[in-house]
Design a protein around this motif. Structure first.
Motif, PDB file in Angstrom:
ATOM      1  N   LYS A  52       0.995  -0.967   0.042  1.00 25.98           N
ATOM      2  CA  LYS A  52       0.043  -0.092  -0.070  1.00 25.98           C
ATOM      3  C   LYS A  52       0.877   1.258  -0.062  1.00 25.98           C
ATOM      4  N   VAL A  53       0.482   2.182  -0.512  1.00 29.24           N
ATOM      5  CA  VAL A  53       1.299   3.645  -0.474  1.00 29.24           C
ATOM      6  C   VAL A  53       0.847   4.809   0.130  1.00 29.24           C
ATOM      7  N   VAL A  54       1.749   5.543   0.661  1.00 27.41           N
ATOM      8  CA  VAL A  54       1.464   6.981   1.509  1.00 27.41           C
ATOM      9  C   VAL A  54       1.228   7.736   0.170  1.00 27.41           C
ATOM     10  N   ARG A  55       0.163   8.539   0.257  1.00 26.97           N
ATOM     11  CA  ARG A  55      -0.220   9.393  -0.857  1.00 26.97           C
ATOM     12  C   ARG A  55      -0.168  10.681  -0.291  1.00 26.97           C
ATOM     13  N   SER A  56       0.082  11.857  -1.126  1.00 26.94           N
ATOM     14  CA  SER A  56       0.018  13.226  -0.532  1.00 26.94           C
ATOM     15  C   SER A  56      -1.232  13.795  -0.337  1.00 26.94           C
ATOM     16  N   PRO A  57      -1.327  14.425   0.668  1.00 33.70           N
ATOM     17  CA  PRO A  57      -2.774  15.008   0.999  1.00 33.70           C
ATOM     18  C   PRO A  57      -2.861  16.276   0.312  1.00 33.70           C
ATOM     19  N   HIS A  58      -1.506  16.684  -0.064  1.00 32.16           N
ATOM     20  CA  HIS A  58      -1.543  18.266  -0.682  1.00 32.16           C
ATOM     21  C   HIS A  58      -1.635  18.133  -2.165  1.00 32.16           C
ATOM     22  N   HIS A  59      -2.035  19.365  -2.862  1.00 28.95           N
ATOM     23  CA  HIS A  59      -2.115  19.452  -4.417  1.00 28.95           C
ATOM     24  C   HIS A  59      -0.864  19.852  -4.896  1.00 28.95           C
ATOM     25  N   HIS A  60       0.066  20.492  -4.119  1.00 32.53           N
ATOM     26  CA  HIS A  60       1.403  20.993  -4.337  1.00 32.53           C
ATOM     27  C   HIS A  60       2.167  21.400  -3.210  1.00 32.53           C
ATOM     28  N   ALA A  61       3.279  20.430  -3.139  1.00 30.65           N
ATOM     29  CA  ALA A  61       3.851  20.889  -1.970  1.00 30.65           C
ATOM     30  C   ALA A  61       5.407  20.406  -1.965  1.00 30.65           C
ATOM     31  N   ARG A  62       6.237  21.072  -1.359  1.00 30.88           N
ATOM     32  CA  ARG A  62       7.695  20.665  -1.157  1.00 30.88           C
ATOM     33  C   ARG A  62       7.761  19.953  -0.215  1.00 30.88           C
ATOM     34  N   ILE A  63       8.292  18.369  -0.285  1.00 30.75           N
ATOM     35  CA  ILE A  63       8.489  17.642   0.867  1.00 30.75           C
ATOM     36  C   ILE A  63       9.777  17.813   1.620  1.00 30.75           C
ATOM     37  N   ARG A  64       9.577  18.204   2.961  1.00 28.38           N
ATOM     38  CA  ARG A  64      10.545  18.564   3.633  1.00 28.38           C
ATOM     39  C   ARG A  64      11.485  17.334   4.473  1.00 28.38           C
ATOM     40  N   SER A  65      10.689  16.456   5.015  1.00 30.93           N
ATOM     41  CA  SER A  65      11.207  15.197   5.280  1.00 30.93           C
ATOM     42  C   SER A  65      10.211  14.074   5.378  1.00 30.93           C
ATOM     43  N   LEU A 136       1.459   5.408   9.639  1.00 28.66           N
ATOM     44  CA  LEU A 136       2.777   5.815  10.712  1.00 28.66           C
ATOM     45  C   LEU A 136       3.912   6.591  10.195  1.00 28.66           C
ATOM     46  N   VAL A 137       3.589   6.662   8.716  1.00 31.33           N
ATOM     47  CA  VAL A 137       4.524   7.374   7.936  1.00 31.33           C
ATOM     48  C   VAL A 137       4.351   8.929   8.283  1.00 31.33           C
ATOM     49  N   ARG A 138       5.428   9.799   8.504  1.00 30.54           N
ATOM     50  CA  ARG A 138       5.350  11.050   9.005  1.00 30.54           C
ATOM     51  C   ARG A 138       6.088  11.855   7.868  1.00 30.54           C
ATOM     52  N   VAL A 139       5.566  12.406   6.912  1.00 30.48           N
ATOM     53  CA  VAL A 139       5.889  13.436   5.857  1.00 30.48           C
ATOM     54  C   VAL A 139       5.611  14.741   6.248  1.00 30.48           C
ATOM     55  N   SER A 140       6.730  15.614   6.188  1.00 32.28           N
ATOM     56  CA  SER A 140       6.444  16.983   6.611  1.00 32.28           C
ATOM     57  C   SER A 140       6.534  17.755   5.314  1.00 32.28           C
ATOM     58  N   TYR A 141       5.484  18.744   5.209  1.00 33.75           N
ATOM     59  CA  TYR A 141       5.520  19.341   3.866  1.00 33.75           C
ATOM     60  C   TYR A 141       5.647  20.985   3.898  1.00 33.75           C
ATOM     61  N   ASP A 142       5.908  21.618   2.949  1.00 38.48           N
ATOM     62  CA  ASP A 142       5.740  23.096   2.712  1.00 38.48           C
ATOM     63  C   ASP A 142       4.949  23.084   1.643  1.00 38.48           C
ATOM     64  N   PRO A 143       3.548  23.712   1.825  1.00 35.44           N
ATOM     65  CA  PRO A 143       2.714  23.605   0.808  1.00 35.44           C
ATOM     66  C   PRO A 143       3.091  24.954  -0.145  1.00 35.44           C
ATOM     67  N   LEU A 144       2.675  24.690  -1.637  1.00 36.21           N
ATOM     68  CA  LEU A 144       2.984  25.299  -2.463  1.00 36.21           C
ATOM     69  C   LEU A 144       1.824  25.911  -3.270  1.00 36.21           C
ATOM     70  N   PRO A 145       1.823  27.291  -3.658  1.00 36.90           N
ATOM     71  CA  PRO A 145       0.663  27.916  -4.466  1.00 36.90           C
ATOM     72  C   PRO A 145       0.377  26.835  -5.415  1.00 36.90           C
ATOM     73  N   THR A 146      -0.940  26.732  -5.828  1.00 35.18           N
ATOM     74  CA  THR A 146      -1.498  25.709  -6.775  1.00 35.18           C
ATOM     75  C   THR A 146      -2.193  26.371  -8.101  1.00 35.18           C
ATOM     76  N   VAL A 147      -2.149  25.630  -8.938  1.00 37.09           N
ATOM     77  CA  VAL A 147      -2.896  26.089 -10.265  1.00 37.09           C
ATOM     78  C   VAL A 147      -3.742  24.876 -10.926  1.00 37.09           C
TER      79      VAL A 147
END
Lengths: 559, 160
Positions: A52-65, A136-147
């Motif tokens: 199974k995969v971990v999926r992004s909850p954001h439409h556009h984001a930089r992955i910090r960790s 349990l996977v912790r991903v930290s994001y910096d959300p980016l503007p979207t289009v």
């Protein structure tokens, strides 16, 4: 009973085929009704693991960790896969036929570009344990503007969705920002037309929603090979894609498929094959990766959104004298197959009608939506819908019956199409006549007597003088240099910047009304006239046509 | 949690199997017992491709817990044919082109069998109602309805 009207088609072979028109039992039907047909998921394996995969909850984001330590220690977890574990973590599907640049990771590493993009894969003893570990996977994001809008995405200063294509448009042959069709002078024709009608049409994304979701079971076989039970609609396309992403010789992959529980275009993207095989390689055990229904509906590629703006010039007598179509295809965050859909769209402009002035522009645009893909006539369905609705509106505008209006403007044998190919074997008039007859739609005597075989060619075969640019070409000059290619695993991407300004399309200057026609040079259809086709040999089998040869005009690189 | 033993009859054979308490009948039949005829489509009881018969009644395998099937008789599409002889529904589905991709077919057949077993002479409306919970995304409903009606007719003719 199927009616086979060979008389409607001028070039139809004259021997009688003996299958069409009678019932034939399908070879797979017995398996279907006895429940013996084996779909990809209908294979039992001892020690089967589930991915199974971990999926992004954001439409556009930089992955910090990305922190997978808790997931790795979770019960039943056998392996965690990240982007760095994928041998070639950047691919584009049509790269197998040398069309487009690698732009999509299997697992996102530094940035996510659409909501639902896979980032980490978890392999566990059971589906439930894999799903628990995903949480349990912790991903930290910096959300980016979207289009999300295709025309917004093309504006200068719009956020860059996919750094491989910094202009937010697919680059055809590495240098053209869109596909273009030019024939005659629409601007001049609009000025002389009795009516000009401009309308906008658009279509939302559509999910295929096949009853079987996308999935794969991959298992180690003997001799260092892997057996892959796949749902793929294009089994060997998927094999090639998997071999490329995993940097394997293709003869180490034994793909089994051909039974697809509903595809409709939604099973050509190899969404699950590469990760399932990678999982089997890394664990040495059979690995099953199946999308849940919610994943399938939200994150598996749909038919993409399209927008078509059609502007027509029409005379009171019903003749269409100019048609201009601007089309925007929403590819979502990655190319997948949209670039090809756009080519098909332009090939269908301006519809099956003979129009002396045509201008077409079609863009494959990147946005932060789920990547789009093939679906039943993709590239064609939307533009043909738009053209036919426009035809009804035009017929209404000039007060002509819509069926007659189509017969009046239909292309006929010998006419020159806007693509500078002579129309052969046309039958739109006859199709409209048959439909009118079947539904008891009254047609005038003139419309009933019309024929695709007569009235074409002559002046309708001419290629009109066509607006050219400063370099004497029909197209506009190259818009930009290709940017340096980003290599997977290379230096981290720079912080977000607005995309560089790209040259914006400048329409040709409006023509001043002139007493005399502008002095455009007439242009030949081709550099050299095409040789006349050899007369058909009666009863000879059609020459074999290789797929690559048929599509060569689309996919051959023109530099 | 401890696994639990369950015994039931599957297509006429007595089977015993250990299941997780939360395991679905569909999971037990497919992964536990190796009968892959019923399919997994949505896991939410909306598509009907997992339809099996429990004591003759159509049930959604993905929403039925295996532990509730102790001592019951389960039928799937694998058990429809009598050796090489097809069930009239199977023959009618073949004759009427009532399958395209084939993924909904096993569930569709079981929903139809439940109908014909209790109502050998259904009207078209009753057939439509009986398969209302079974989704066919190739949209072949008309041939499916025709096949079920034809099978009913054929069974009626045999009885006469």
């Amino acid at each position: 009973m199927l009616e086979f009207r060979k008389d409607l088609f001028a070039d139809e072979r004259d021997d009688n085929l003996n299958v069409i028109g009678k019932g034939e039992q399908r070879q797979d039907m017995l398996g279907h009704v006895t429940g013996r047909t084996r779909f990809f998921d209908d294979h039992g394996f001892d020690g089967l693991l589930h991915l199974k995969v971990v999926r992004s909850p954001h439409h556009h984001a930089r992955i910090r960790s990305i922190d997978v330590t808790a997931a790795e220690r979770a019960p039943g977890v056998k392996r965690v896969i990240r982007g760095q574990d994928v041998p070639l973590n950047k691919n584009t599907l049509l790269s197998l036929i040398d069309f487009g640049k690698d732009d999509e990771p299997t697992l996102a590493v530094d940035k996510v570009r659409y909501k639902g993009e896979p980032i980490v894969a978890i392999i566990a003893d059971s589906e439930a344990e894999a799903l628990a570990a995903v949480k349990l996977v912790r991903v930290s994001y910096d959300p980016l503007p979207t289009v999300f809008d295709v025309q917004e995405a093309l504006k200068p200063g719009a956020v860059v969705v996919n750094e491989t294509y910094p202009g937010n448009y697919f680059e055809y042959h590495d240098k053209y920002d869109h596909q273009k069709l030019r024939f005659g002078d629409v601007e001049a024709a609009f000025r002389t037309a009795d009516h000009v009608l401009e309308e906008r049409y658009q279509m939302s994304p559509i999910e295929h929603a096949s009853t079987e979701t996308n999935g794969t079971i991959a298992a180690p076989e003997t001799n260092n090979r892997y057996v892959v039970h796949s749902c793929a609609q294009g089994l060997f396309f998927s094999l090639g894609t998997t071999a490329k992403i995993l940097a394997l010789e293709s003869n180490r992959l034994h793909f089994i498929g051909g039974t697809v529980g509903g595809g409709f275009g939604g099973k050509v993207d190899s969404l699950t094959e590469p990760l399932a095989v990678l999982g089997a390689i890394l664990t040495g055990r059979p690995v099953r990766y199946v999308l849940g229904r919610e994943e399938e509906m939200q994150f598996a590629s749909p038919r993409g959104a399209e927008r078509h703006v059609i502007k027509d010039g029409v005379m009171r007598d019903g003749r269409i004298v100019a048609r201009q179509i601007t089309s925007y295809f929403d590819a979502g965050a990655y190319t997948r197959l949209t670039s090809y859909g756009v080519v098909k769209c332009v090939a269908h402009m301006p519809g099956p009608y003979t129009i002396p002035n045509v201008r077409g522009d079609a863009y494959c645009v990147f946005t932060n939506r789920v990547p789009a893909t093939a679906m039943r006539g993709f590239g064609v369905t939307g533009v043909d819908f738009s053209i036919e609705v426009q035809m009804d509106k035009l017929a209404h505008l000039v007060g002509i019956d819509p069926m007659e209006f189509r017969i009046l403007n239909a292309y006929r044998d010998g006419d020159m199409k806007a693509h500078r190919r002579v129309a052969h074997n046309t039958a739109l008039i006859e199709c409209v006549q048959v439909v009118a007859e079947k539904v008891n739609w009254p047609l005038s005597e003139t419309a009933r007597r019309a024929s695709s075989l007569s009235g074409g060619g002559g002046p309708r075969a001419a290629i009109p003088p066509t607006v050219t640019d400063e370099s004497g070409r029909i197209g506009r000059p190259e818009t930009r240099q290709a940017p340096p290619q980003l290599t997977p695993g290379a230096a981290p991407l720079p912080a977000h910047q607005p995309r560089p300004a790209v040259p914006v399309y400048q329409p040709p200057p409006a023509h001043q009304p002139a007493a005399a026609l502008p002095n455009y040079p007439a242009q030949p259809a081709d550099a050299a006239p095409l040789p006349a086709p050899a007369p058909p040999v009666p009863n000879a089998p059609a020459p074999p046509q290789h797929g690559a040869a048929r599509f060569s005009s689309v996919f051959t690189r023109r530099r | 949690m401890a696994r639990m033993p369950v015994q039931f009859r599957l297509n006429g054979s007595d089977r015993a199997v250990f299941v997780e308490p939360a395991e679905t009948l569909l999971g037990t039949i497919r992964r536990g017992l190796g009968d892959f005829a019923p399919k997994f489509g949505c896991g939410q009881g909306t598509c009907g491709v997992c339809t099996v018969l429990v004591d003759g009644e159509p049930r959604l395998g993905c929403l039925t817990l295996s532990v509730t099937c102790e001592g019951r008789s389960i039928e799937t599409a694998s058990g429809l044919a009598d050796g090489p002889t097809l069930h009239p529904l199977q023959a009618a589905f073949m004759e009427h082109f009532a399958a395209q991709c084939g993924f909904c077919t096993p569930g569709m057949l079981m929903a139809a069998k439940a109908l014909l077993d209790r109502n050998p002479n259904p009207t078209r409306v009753e057939v439509v109602e009986a398969i209302a919970g079974n989704v066919c995304r190739c949209t072949g409903y008309e041939p499916i309805i025709n096949a079920i009606l034809a099978a009913a007719q054929q069974r009626g003719a045999r009885r006469a």
